[in-house]
Design an enzyme around this catalytic site. Structure first.
Site, PDB file in Angstrom:
ATOM      1  CG  ASP A 135       8.579 -16.015 -21.770  1.00 66.70           C
ATOM      2  OD1 ASP A 135       8.530 -16.846 -22.689  1.00 66.70           O
ATOM      3  OD2 ASP A 135       9.102 -14.892 -21.893  1.00 66.70           O
TER       4      ASP A 135
ATOM      5  CG  HIS B 197       3.734  -8.106 -22.377  1.00 67.15           C
ATOM      6  ND1 HIS B 197       3.484  -7.220 -23.393  1.00 67.15           N
ATOM      7  CD2 HIS B 197       4.355  -9.173 -22.944  1.00 67.15           C
ATOM      8  CE1 HIS B 197       3.912  -7.736 -24.535  1.00 67.15           C
ATOM      9  NE2 HIS B 197       4.463  -8.917 -24.285  1.00 67.15           N
TER      10      HIS B 197
HETATM   11  N1  ACO Z   1       7.592  -8.519 -11.149  1.00 65.23           N
HETATM   12  C1  ACO Z   1       7.510  -7.501 -10.289  1.00 65.23           C
HETATM   13  N2  ACO Z   1       7.272  -6.243 -10.687  1.00 65.23           N
HETATM   14  C2  ACO Z   1       7.096  -6.007 -11.986  1.00 65.23           C
HETATM   15  C3  ACO Z   1       7.148  -7.041 -12.923  1.00 65.23           C
HETATM   16  C4  ACO Z   1       7.429  -8.343 -12.476  1.00 65.23           C
HETATM   17  N3  ACO Z   1       7.524  -9.363 -13.326  1.00 65.23           N
HETATM   18  N4  ACO Z   1       6.961  -6.520 -14.166  1.00 65.23           N
HETATM   19  C5  ACO Z   1       6.770  -5.213 -13.982  1.00 65.23           C
HETATM   20  N5  ACO Z   1       6.853  -4.895 -12.668  1.00 65.23           N
HETATM   21  C6  ACO Z   1       6.720  -3.571 -12.075  1.00 65.23           C
HETATM   22  C7  ACO Z   1       8.050  -2.832 -12.113  1.00 65.23           C
HETATM   23  O1  ACO Z   1       8.850  -3.076 -11.002  1.00 65.23           O
HETATM   24  C8  ACO Z   1       7.595  -1.406 -12.260  1.00 65.23           C
HETATM   25  O2  ACO Z   1       7.194  -0.970 -10.985  1.00 65.23           O
HETATM   26  P1  ACO Z   1       7.452   0.561 -10.492  1.00 65.23           P
HETATM   27  O3  ACO Z   1       6.634   1.400 -11.446  1.00 65.23           O
HETATM   28  O4  ACO Z   1       6.952   0.586  -9.101  1.00 65.23           O
HETATM   29  O5  ACO Z   1       8.920   0.802 -10.652  1.00 65.23           O
HETATM   30  C9  ACO Z   1       6.343  -1.487 -13.122  1.00 65.23           C
HETATM   31  O6  ACO Z   1       5.817  -2.791 -12.878  1.00 65.23           O
HETATM   32  C10 ACO Z   1       6.623  -1.339 -14.608  1.00 65.23           C
HETATM   33  O7  ACO Z   1       7.618  -2.312 -14.960  1.00 65.23           O
HETATM   34  P2  ACO Z   1       8.704  -2.090 -16.084  1.00 65.23           P
HETATM   35  O8  ACO Z   1       9.808  -3.069 -15.907  1.00 65.23           O
HETATM   36  O9  ACO Z   1       9.060  -0.636 -16.195  1.00 65.23           O
HETATM   37  O10 ACO Z   1       7.809  -2.479 -17.358  1.00 65.23           O
HETATM   38  P3  ACO Z   1       8.344  -2.646 -18.805  1.00 65.23           P
HETATM   39  O11 ACO Z   1       7.202  -2.476 -19.694  1.00 65.23           O
HETATM   40  O12 ACO Z   1       9.541  -1.788 -19.023  1.00 65.23           O
HETATM   41  O13 ACO Z   1       8.885  -4.157 -18.809  1.00 65.23           O
HETATM   42  C11 ACO Z   1       8.891  -6.514 -18.721  1.00 65.23           C
HETATM   43  C12 ACO Z   1       8.150  -5.252 -19.221  1.00 65.23           C
HETATM   44  C13 ACO Z   1      10.357  -6.434 -19.094  1.00 65.23           C
HETATM   45  C14 ACO Z   1       8.266  -7.713 -19.403  1.00 65.23           C
HETATM   46  C15 ACO Z   1       8.714  -6.615 -17.195  1.00 65.23           C
HETATM   47  O14 ACO Z   1       7.348  -6.764 -16.867  1.00 65.23           O
HETATM   48  C16 ACO Z   1       9.537  -7.756 -16.590  1.00 65.23           C
HETATM   49  O15 ACO Z   1      10.724  -7.551 -16.312  1.00 65.23           O
HETATM   50  N6  ACO Z   1       8.935  -8.962 -16.412  1.00 65.23           N
HETATM   51  C17 ACO Z   1       9.681 -10.111 -15.927  1.00 65.23           C
HETATM   52  C18 ACO Z   1      10.456 -10.777 -17.060  1.00 65.23           C
HETATM   53  C19 ACO Z   1       9.550 -11.474 -18.042  1.00 65.23           C
HETATM   54  O16 ACO Z   1       8.661 -12.222 -17.680  1.00 65.23           O
HETATM   55  N7  ACO Z   1       9.807 -11.243 -19.346  1.00 65.23           N
HETATM   56  C20 ACO Z   1       9.063 -11.882 -20.425  1.00 65.23           C
HETATM   57  C21 ACO Z   1       8.184 -10.889 -21.095  1.00 65.23           C
HETATM   58  S1  ACO Z   1       7.209 -11.621 -22.360  1.00 65.23           S
HETATM   59  C22 ACO Z   1       8.297 -11.874 -23.617  1.00 65.23           C
HETATM   60  O17 ACO Z   1       9.274 -11.194 -23.798  1.00 65.23           O
HETATM   61  C23 ACO Z   1       8.056 -12.953 -24.501  1.00 65.23           C
END
Ligand code: ACO
Length: 373
Positions: free
Chosen positions: A306, A255
């Protein structure tokens, strides 16, 4: 000359509004609506009361609650032509596509072009009907029309399935959990539309299109797909490790704001724990959580709302492609509250991008370009 400005990728750390609607403490894992913790709201409140709180800033008295109940009850039915139109949609259309399209068409039936509270409540009342009608049309079932004697969420379950489950209050409370969450992607997108002084139907169409994405509200459906694919507890470790090795995202984790357990996920997990009978996919989900937390130790990646919501919706027999519509049915309250709040002190959103393309190219008319050979 280009004005100097800095790009904040994904607008991380940028505040775009001042708001008194909700507060998220991402380090402590706390969420409050208008000063009240979501833990208290799910314990003591219900959909109608919390919606009033989010829209108006205070808990309603009895008259105010009667007013909101009456408004939400009377406006549920859809125009007949819209129902006819829904029968023409392809049966394999995704429920979020249907919801987004019907909300957009409903705008043509509105008498004005404003974003009033009446329009907001009209859509809040109609969204459950759109979802339930589509479920029944898609499955060739006859429609069940809204029942004015039933509250908002129980009427939805009734229109979907024709009866109301014993745990109807749990479903109602799960809507409270999804109602509001600060300046998330869909709220931001819809606030941008509101800032152009567009109408509420356009605002909510924008929000729905944004919520649908799998990085946002669409994640709940993807989580269930993942749990179905895993199938047995023994396969969890390999499945999760493979995803991590391939640097793929694990749905339902991570998140932008929460750097600890999402309080909504914690509450959902507590409810799932309390249900006496065996809940499908729950044990696999617990194992996925264990393996992800072990692998991402120190990286602050925890389950979000979620991850567990789909397991609860599945328990209520809601098909997985409808999960995100349930999220929308609740979040419309937050979207409309933010749109109305922002417009009180409106300024159109107009950020910049930094140009890095070519300049001063010579334009050649198409006939002057010689074809080689
Ligand atoms: N699985 C694996 N790695 C992850 C995950 C995940 N679910 N979430 C974050 N990371 C990692 C990324 O790969 C990144 O790693 P790096 O720094 O080595 O490249 C780091 O953590 C930061 O992740 P970002 O995607 O840059 O974080 P951001 O804040 O931009 O995105 C998001 C947040 C979109 C929720 C992300 O965590 C994600 O894609 N999660 C999976 C989808 C999901 O569950 N979405 C629902 C969110 S809650 C909602 O909207 C109601």
């Amino acid at each position: 000359m280009e004005t100097k400005c800095e790009v904040k990728h994904g607008l991380e750390g940028v505040a775009v509004a001042i708001s008194s609607i909700s507060y998220v403490d991402g380090e402590k894992g706390e969420l409050i609506y208008r000063g009240f913790s979501i833990e208290d709201l799910v314990e003591y409140s219900n959909f109608e009361e919390t919606a009033y709180l989010i829209w108006f800033g205070n808990l309603p008295n009895e008259n105010e609650l009667d007013f909101i109940n009456a408004m939400l009850t009377k406006k549920r039915e859809l125009p007949k032509n819209i129902i006819r139109l829904m029968y023409l949609f392809p049966k394999n259309a995704h429920p979020m596509e249907v919801l987004r399209s019907v909300v957009s068409v409903l705008g043509m039936y509105s008498s004005d072009n404003n974003s009033t509270f009446e329009d907001a409540i009209n859509l809040t009342a109609k969204i459950p009907t759109i979802i339930a009608y589509w479920y029944r049309i898609k499955n060739n079932f006859s429609l069940i029309h809204p029942n004015e004697d039933l509250k908002h969420s129980e009427n939805f379950l009734y229109m979907m399935f024709g009866d109301i489950p014993q745990e109807k209050e749990l479903f109602d409370k799960s809507l409270i959990l999804h109602m509001e969450q600060g300046m998330n992607a869909s709220t931001f997108a819809s606030t941008v539309t509101a800032s152009t002084l567009s109408d509420v139907y356009s605002i909510i169409t924008t929000a729905l299109g944004t919520l649908k994405g799998q990085l946002h509200g669409g994640a709940n459906e993807k989580v269930l797909m993942m749990l179905e694919e895993i199938r047995t507890i023994d396969y969890v470790e390999k499945y999760v490790n493979d995803l991590i090795l391939k640097r793929k995202k694990i749905m339902g984790f991570g998140h932008r704001i929460y750097k600890t357990f999402d309080p909504r996920a914690k509450i959902l997990k507590k409810w799932l724990n309390e249900i006496k009978e065996e809940i499908r996919y729950y044990k696999i989900a617990l194992k996925v959580e264990e393996v992800v937390l072990k692998n991402f130790k120190g990286k602050k990646i925890y389950p979000n709302v979620d991850f567990y919501s789909g397991i609860l919706y599945n328990y209520f027999n809601i098909p997985k492609d409808f999960f995100t519509t349930i999220f929308a049915m609740a979040r419309i309250v937050g979207w409309t509250a933010h749109a109305m709040e922002y417009c009180k002190n409106n300024r159109i959103f107009r950020p910049r991008s930094i140009y890095n393309g070519p300049k001063n190219l010579d334009y050649k008319k198409i006939k002057e370009v010689k074809i080689n050979g």
